[in-house]
Design a protein around this motif. Structure first.
Motif, PDB file in Angstrom:
ATOM      1  N   LEU A 214      38.102  36.984  38.011  1.00  0.00           N
ATOM      2  CA  LEU A 214      36.518  36.876  38.476  1.00  0.00           C
ATOM      3  C   LEU A 214      36.032  38.381  38.774  1.00  0.00           C
ATOM      4  O   LEU A 214      34.882  38.441  38.362  1.00  0.00           O
ATOM      5  CB  LEU A 214      36.393  35.826  39.551  1.00  0.00           C
ATOM      6  CG  LEU A 214      36.691  34.486  39.308  1.00  0.00           C
ATOM      7  CD1 LEU A 214      36.560  33.626  40.763  1.00  0.00           C
ATOM      8  CD2 LEU A 214      35.766  33.805  38.590  1.00  0.00           C
ATOM      9  N   ARG A 215      36.996  39.081  39.356  1.00  0.00           N
ATOM     10  CA  ARG A 215      36.451  40.409  39.875  1.00  0.00           C
ATOM     11  C   ARG A 215      36.295  41.212  38.223  1.00  0.00           C
ATOM     12  O   ARG A 215      35.303  41.966  38.272  1.00  0.00           O
ATOM     13  CB  ARG A 215      37.600  40.945  40.692  1.00  0.00           C
ATOM     14  CG  ARG A 215      37.307  40.539  42.174  1.00  0.00           C
ATOM     15  CD  ARG A 215      38.434  40.996  42.804  1.00  0.00           C
ATOM     16  NE  ARG A 215      38.256  40.857  44.127  1.00  0.00           N
ATOM     17  CZ  ARG A 215      39.027  40.996  45.163  1.00  0.00           C
ATOM     18  NH1 ARG A 215      39.990  41.816  44.973  1.00  0.00           N
ATOM     19  NH2 ARG A 215      38.881  40.805  46.497  1.00  0.00           N
ATOM     20  N   THR A 216      37.194  41.052  37.349  1.00  0.00           N
ATOM     21  CA  THR A 216      37.109  41.858  36.286  1.00  0.00           C
ATOM     22  C   THR A 216      35.728  41.313  35.484  1.00  0.00           C
ATOM     23  O   THR A 216      35.014  42.212  34.889  1.00  0.00           O
ATOM     24  CB  THR A 216      38.269  41.626  35.373  1.00  0.00           C
ATOM     25  OG1 THR A 216      39.294  41.985  36.070  1.00  0.00           O
ATOM     26  CG2 THR A 216      38.277  42.307  34.106  1.00  0.00           C
ATOM     27  N   ARG A 217      35.576  40.114  35.237  1.00  0.00           N
ATOM     28  CA  ARG A 217      34.351  39.560  34.761  1.00  0.00           C
ATOM     29  C   ARG A 217      33.175  40.079  35.570  1.00  0.00           C
ATOM     30  O   ARG A 217      31.913  40.440  34.783  1.00  0.00           O
ATOM     31  CB  ARG A 217      34.306  37.956  34.769  1.00  0.00           C
ATOM     32  CG  ARG A 217      35.288  37.467  33.540  1.00  0.00           C
ATOM     33  CD  ARG A 217      35.925  36.273  33.872  1.00  0.00           C
ATOM     34  NE  ARG A 217      34.596  35.250  33.786  1.00  0.00           N
ATOM     35  CZ  ARG A 217      34.675  33.978  34.177  1.00  0.00           C
ATOM     36  NH1 ARG A 217      35.917  33.515  34.662  1.00  0.00           N
ATOM     37  NH2 ARG A 217      33.733  32.987  33.960  1.00  0.00           N
ATOM     38  N   ALA A 239      40.291  48.064  44.548  1.00  0.00           N
ATOM     39  CA  ALA A 239      40.577  49.214  45.396  1.00  0.00           C
ATOM     40  C   ALA A 239      40.012  50.405  44.909  1.00  0.00           C
ATOM     41  O   ALA A 239      39.545  51.409  45.905  1.00  0.00           O
ATOM     42  CB  ALA A 239      42.069  49.126  45.582  1.00  0.00           C
ATOM     43  N   ASP A 240      40.154  50.470  43.670  1.00  0.00           N
ATOM     44  CA  ASP A 240      39.701  51.936  43.026  1.00  0.00           C
ATOM     45  C   ASP A 240      39.299  51.515  41.356  1.00  0.00           C
ATOM     46  O   ASP A 240      39.723  50.647  40.858  1.00  0.00           O
ATOM     47  CB  ASP A 240      40.324  53.047  43.314  1.00  0.00           C
ATOM     48  CG  ASP A 240      41.790  52.916  42.846  1.00  0.00           C
ATOM     49  OD1 ASP A 240      42.205  52.273  41.770  1.00  0.00           O
ATOM     50  OD2 ASP A 240      42.941  53.144  43.598  1.00  0.00           O
ATOM     51  N   GLN A 241      38.759  52.661  40.683  1.00  0.00           N
ATOM     52  CA  GLN A 241      38.548  52.458  39.308  1.00  0.00           C
ATOM     53  C   GLN A 241      39.756  52.621  38.715  1.00  0.00           C
ATOM     54  O   GLN A 241      39.743  51.614  37.675  1.00  0.00           O
ATOM     55  CB  GLN A 241      37.899  53.652  38.836  1.00  0.00           C
ATOM     56  CG  GLN A 241      37.561  53.663  37.503  1.00  0.00           C
ATOM     57  CD  GLN A 241      36.617  54.970  37.055  1.00  0.00           C
ATOM     58  OE1 GLN A 241      35.904  55.451  37.766  1.00  0.00           O
ATOM     59  NE2 GLN A 241      36.522  55.348  35.826  1.00  0.00           N
ATOM     60  N   SER A 242      40.926  52.820  39.026  1.00  0.00           N
ATOM     61  CA  SER A 242      42.254  52.578  38.302  1.00  0.00           C
ATOM     62  C   SER A 242      42.775  51.269  38.201  1.00  0.00           C
ATOM     63  O   SER A 242      43.277  50.514  37.078  1.00  0.00           O
ATOM     64  CB  SER A 242      43.518  53.453  38.718  1.00  0.00           C
ATOM     65  OG  SER A 242      43.700  53.552  40.003  1.00  0.00           O
ATOM     66  N   HIS A 243      42.618  50.646  39.347  1.00  0.00           N
ATOM     67  CA  HIS A 243      42.890  49.179  39.573  1.00  0.00           C
ATOM     68  C   HIS A 243      41.990  48.468  38.453  1.00  0.00           C
ATOM     69  O   HIS A 243      42.530  47.565  37.613  1.00  0.00           O
ATOM     70  CB  HIS A 243      42.620  48.619  40.708  1.00  0.00           C
ATOM     71  CG  HIS A 243      43.782  49.091  41.818  1.00  0.00           C
ATOM     72  ND1 HIS A 243      43.971  50.231  42.264  1.00  0.00           N
ATOM     73  CD2 HIS A 243      45.061  48.278  42.153  1.00  0.00           C
ATOM     74  CE1 HIS A 243      45.076  50.394  43.032  1.00  0.00           C
ATOM     75  NE2 HIS A 243      45.714  49.294  42.915  1.00  0.00           N
ATOM     76  N   LEU A 244      40.595  48.565  38.479  1.00  0.00           N
ATOM     77  CA  LEU A 244      39.907  47.947  37.595  1.00  0.00           C
ATOM     78  C   LEU A 244      40.260  48.277  36.106  1.00  0.00           C
ATOM     79  O   LEU A 244      40.288  47.376  35.279  1.00  0.00           O
ATOM     80  CB  LEU A 244      38.357  48.550  37.840  1.00  0.00           C
ATOM     81  CG  LEU A 244      37.432  48.044  36.753  1.00  0.00           C
ATOM     82  CD1 LEU A 244      37.223  46.572  36.533  1.00  0.00           C
ATOM     83  CD2 LEU A 244      35.886  48.636  36.858  1.00  0.00           C
ATOM     84  N   THR A 245      40.501  49.552  35.859  1.00  0.00           N
ATOM     85  CA  THR A 245      40.781  49.830  34.370  1.00  0.00           C
ATOM     86  C   THR A 245      42.091  49.013  33.885  1.00  0.00           C
ATOM     87  O   THR A 245      41.991  48.536  32.789  1.00  0.00           O
ATOM     88  CB  THR A 245      41.215  51.447  34.159  1.00  0.00           C
ATOM     89  OG1 THR A 245      39.893  51.994  34.592  1.00  0.00           O
ATOM     90  CG2 THR A 245      41.645  51.708  32.770  1.00  0.00           C
ATOM     91  N   ARG A 246      43.037  48.742  34.856  1.00  0.00           N
ATOM     92  CA  ARG A 246      44.196  48.222  34.214  1.00  0.00           C
ATOM     93  C   ARG A 246      43.745  46.647  34.099  1.00  0.00           C
ATOM     94  O   ARG A 246      44.137  46.205  32.977  1.00  0.00           O
ATOM     95  CB  ARG A 246      45.315  48.354  35.328  1.00  0.00           C
ATOM     96  CG  ARG A 246      45.886  49.681  35.270  1.00  0.00           C
ATOM     97  CD  ARG A 246      47.456  49.615  36.174  1.00  0.00           C
ATOM     98  NE  ARG A 246      47.089  49.632  37.510  1.00  0.00           N
ATOM     99  CZ  ARG A 246      46.777  50.461  38.397  1.00  0.00           C
ATOM    100  NH1 ARG A 246      46.611  51.619  38.343  1.00  0.00           N
ATOM    101  NH2 ARG A 246      46.727  50.172  39.740  1.00  0.00           N
ATOM    102  N   ALA A 247      43.115  46.039  35.209  1.00  0.00           N
ATOM    103  CA  ALA A 247      42.846  44.802  34.817  1.00  0.00           C
ATOM    104  C   ALA A 247      41.931  44.402  33.712  1.00  0.00           C
ATOM    105  O   ALA A 247      42.034  43.498  32.995  1.00  0.00           O
ATOM    106  CB  ALA A 247      42.113  44.311  36.177  1.00  0.00           C
ATOM    107  N   PHE A 248      40.893  45.404  33.417  1.00  0.00           N
ATOM    108  CA  PHE A 248      39.840  45.127  32.429  1.00  0.00           C
ATOM    109  C   PHE A 248      40.555  45.400  31.323  1.00  0.00           C
ATOM    110  O   PHE A 248      40.515  44.416  30.354  1.00  0.00           O
ATOM    111  CB  PHE A 248      38.983  46.114  32.534  1.00  0.00           C
ATOM    112  CG  PHE A 248      37.528  46.030  31.953  1.00  0.00           C
ATOM    113  CD1 PHE A 248      36.307  45.662  32.774  1.00  0.00           C
ATOM    114  CD2 PHE A 248      37.267  46.265  30.722  1.00  0.00           C
ATOM    115  CE1 PHE A 248      35.076  45.401  32.017  1.00  0.00           C
ATOM    116  CE2 PHE A 248      36.375  46.104  30.067  1.00  0.00           C
ATOM    117  CZ  PHE A 248      35.156  45.800  30.609  1.00  0.00           C
TER     118      PHE A 248
END
Length: 270
Positions: A214-217, A239-248
């Motif tokens: 859900l957070r990634t979407r 938590a930060d941009q790197s966490h988003l990048t991995r999930a995305f």
């Protein structure tokens, strides 16, 4: 090998993506109807309807919000596919003109030459920027093909148990907000173990994995509206941009940076 050979945000409510990848994508969902064609190789995927294999020439489909995954099959360990993502508003508006109130795609994978031709026609017109009339004709032909042969007209099951629905609705309502398993269990009136086991059984993934999807979407929608990636990450609860990048990248097969670039290119900003 993992290569996004083409990605484009085209007309409102239509996206096209073409990938060649040896990656196994984890269980995830999309906001849109997805319909595509396996161009080469074989893919094994799971959804709530079980496991299926799709090989070159087969069409693959997924409903909005339907949990699914995908992994390559065979010694070559990669496959290529083209996907179209159609907003529910677009699909439902066409269905309504046919007197259909509810659309649920019935087949995760199917061999249907007419359908694959319809997918390829719309894909090409989106990618190459065809005239709106030509694109709209291809869209209507594809959706009517789906409606004629590959949809259920009614819900196929009653849905998750009420206590699981309560936990899922809490996550859906505020994906960026922190929450504990104990809080979800208390909201649902069951123990933490009962919630975890029931959620995984009925939804197909754990509450935490569902929250990350859900957070990634949410981050994807924010980036599409022009938010900087670092701001989208924070607003979506990462938590930060790197966490988003991995999930995305795991969920969509493309980094958020490249996704933002393709949006700018499609709008003529780059």
């Amino acid at each position: 090998m993992h290569r996004v050979t083409h990605y484009r945000h085209a007309a409102e409510g239509i996206e096209a993506i073409s990938l060649n990848s040896d990656r196994a994508f984890p269980r995830h969902t999309h906001d849109e109807f997805g319909v595509g064609v396996i161009a080469s190789g074989t893919q094994r995927s799971w959804s709530g309807r079980g496991f299926v294999n799709a090989q070159a020439g087969d069409a693959i489909m997924v409903n909005p919000g339907e949990l699914h995954d995908g992994a390559p099959v065979g010694t070559l360990s990669d496959r290529a596919w083209r996907m179209l993502y159609l907003s529910p508003t677009l699909v439902n508006s066409i269905a309504a003109q046919e007197g259909i109130d509810y659309v649920e795609l019935a087949h995760p994978a199917v061999h249907d030459v007419r359908l694959t031709v319809a997918v390829d026609r719309l894909f090409a017109r989106v990618v190459h920027g065809a005239a709106p009339l030509a694109r709209d004709e291809a869209l209507v032909m594809l959706v009517t093909s789906l409606l004629a042969r590959h949809t259920h007209r009614l819900l196929s099951h009653a849905g998750p148990a009420p206590e699981i629905d309560m936990a899922r609705e809490r996550l859906d309502a505020a994906p960026a907000a922190p929450v504990t398993l104990a809080e979800l269990a208390a909201l649902s009136g069951v123990s933490r173990f009962q919630l975890l086991r029931g959620f995984a059984r009925e939804i197909g993934t754990t509450p935490h994995a569902y929250q990350i999807q859900l957070r990634t979407r949410l981050a994807r929608a924010l980036i599409a509206r022009g938010s900087p990636i670092v701001d989208a990450a924070a607003e979506a609860g990462f938590a930060d941009q790197s966490h988003l990048t991995r999930a995305f990248t795991r969920q969509f097969g493309i980094s958020p940076g490249r996704y933002a670039l393709t949006l700018r290119a499609a709008s003529g900003e780059a």
